[in-house]
Design a protein around this motif. Structure first.
Motif, short mmCIF file in Angstrom:
data_model
loop_
_atom_site.label_atom_id
_atom_site.label_comp_id
_atom_site.label_asym_id
_atom_site.label_seq_id
_atom_site.Cartn_x
_atom_site.Cartn_y
_atom_site.Cartn_z
N ARG A 55 75.87 -47.49 5.34
CA ARG A 55 75.08 -46.95 4.23
C ARG A 55 75.45 -47.59 2.90
N PRO A 57 75.59 -49.44 -0.34
CA PRO A 57 74.45 -50.02 -1.06
C PRO A 57 74.48 -51.56 -1.04
N LEU A 59 74.89 -53.53 1.23
CA LEU A 59 74.29 -54.14 2.42
C LEU A 59 72.79 -54.31 2.28
N TYR A 60 72.21 -53.69 1.29
CA TYR A 60 70.75 -53.66 1.23
C TYR A 60 70.24 -54.44 0.02
N ALA A 61 69.15 -55.10 0.20
CA ALA A 61 68.49 -55.80 -0.89
C ALA A 61 67.02 -55.44 -0.87
N LYS A 62 66.45 -55.35 -2.03
CA LYS A 62 65.04 -55.02 -2.13
C LYS A 62 64.22 -56.29 -1.90
N GLY A 116 71.61 -60.35 1.41
CA GLY A 116 71.75 -58.90 1.50
C GLY A 116 71.27 -58.32 2.81
N LEU A 117 70.28 -58.95 3.41
CA LEU A 117 69.66 -58.36 4.57
C LEU A 117 70.62 -58.40 5.76
N GLY A 118 70.77 -57.28 6.46
CA GLY A 118 71.61 -57.27 7.65
C GLY A 118 71.01 -58.17 8.71
N ALA A 121 68.15 -56.57 10.70
CA ALA A 121 66.89 -56.47 9.99
C ALA A 121 66.22 -57.83 9.91
#
Ligand SMILES: [Zn+2]
Length: 274
Positions: A55, A57, A59-62, A116-118, A121
């Protein structure tokens, strides 16, 4: 259950995937075995930490705001609807198909996605895109979707929304749920008793599914409006399932079963009244 059995099932238990019987057996064992209880607690703590970690943050990119538009353009270009991608994308990348350029663009770290994208994904994006890469064959895509939908219905125990062998019950059930009236016939005399019906989604639209049986095999008939003229029934195999597709009077028919090709062909003749 032995201690080894318990250890092998700890992951399934933590993921909530254990069946009721195994769950009860495991609880009974854990109540009497402190070693396995310790192992279970340890495992749950690890899974919990992993979930928390995922979870984070960081790890995530818009995705860039124009990503959807770019994917749409690339799909249209590949399908021959437009000559090529817009000049901005053309200029940036080396030679290659629009797909290679699109994928290259997607995984370029400077775009903010690659870093950023796992990995999962990113693979999902690549797979989703990859479905279209070979040939934009809509019949093959629909066959793929219908097979997935059929398997989902069998696995999920939601084989029917309306359970009835009476076509006068099944047919009206679709009223108000879809904007067309699928022809519903009882084919019991031909060896395919009607079991019921359900709604599924294919190509983003609700589709009527008539559920029949052949001996112990489920036979689903997907019926939906399809553009184009009448076609002869065509057999295809998808992941071991037999499918027959034909079009008649503006409706597309897709029959699918895990029984043999003979069965699905006999079913098709029964539906068509031959
Ligand atoms: Zn034990």
């Amino acid at each position: 259950m032995s201690c080894d059995d318990i250890r092998a099932l700890l992951a399934a238990r933590a993921d909530g995937e254990l069946g009721a019987a195994d769950s009860l057996r495991m609880d009974a064992h854990l109540a009497t075995c402190s070693a396995c209880t310790d192992a279970a607690v340890q495992h749950d703590a690890t899974v919990h930490a992993l979930r928390q970690g995922l979870r984070a943050p960081g790890l995530y990119a818009k995705a860039p705001a124009d990503l959807a538009a770019r994917v749409r353009l690339a799909v249209q270009a590949e399908a021959g609807m437009r000559p090529a991608l817009p000049s901005a994308t053309r200029g940036r990348s080396a030679a290659g198909s629009p797909w290679q350029r699109l994928l290259g663009w997607l995984i370029t770290p400077s775009r903010g996605l690659g870093l950023g994208l796992g990995a999962g994904a990113l693979a999902a994006v690549a797979l989703g895109v990859g479905v279209f890469v070979g040939r934009p064959d809509t019949v093959a895509l629909t066959a793929h979707d219908i097979t997935a939908s059929h398997v989902r219905a069998l696995l999920g125990a939601r084989e029917t929304d309306v359970l009835s062998s009476d076509r006068h019950t099944v047919k009206p059930w679709f009223n108000g749920r879809i904007d067309y009236a699928p022809p519903v016939t009882d084919l019991a005399a031909r060896g395919f008793p009607l079991i019921g019906g359900r709604l599924d989604y294919i190509d983003g639209r609700p589709v009527a599914v008539l559920v029949y049986r052949s001996a112990q095999h489920p036979v689903d008939l997907y019926v939906r409006p399809e553009a184009g003229g009448d076609t002869d029934p065509a057999l295809r195999t998808e992941r071991g399932y037999q499918l027959m597709h034909w079009r008649s009077a503006g409706m597309g028919y897709w029959a699918i079963t895990d029984a043999s090709a003979d069965v699905v062909q006999a079913f098709e003749r029964a539906v068509r009244g031959n």
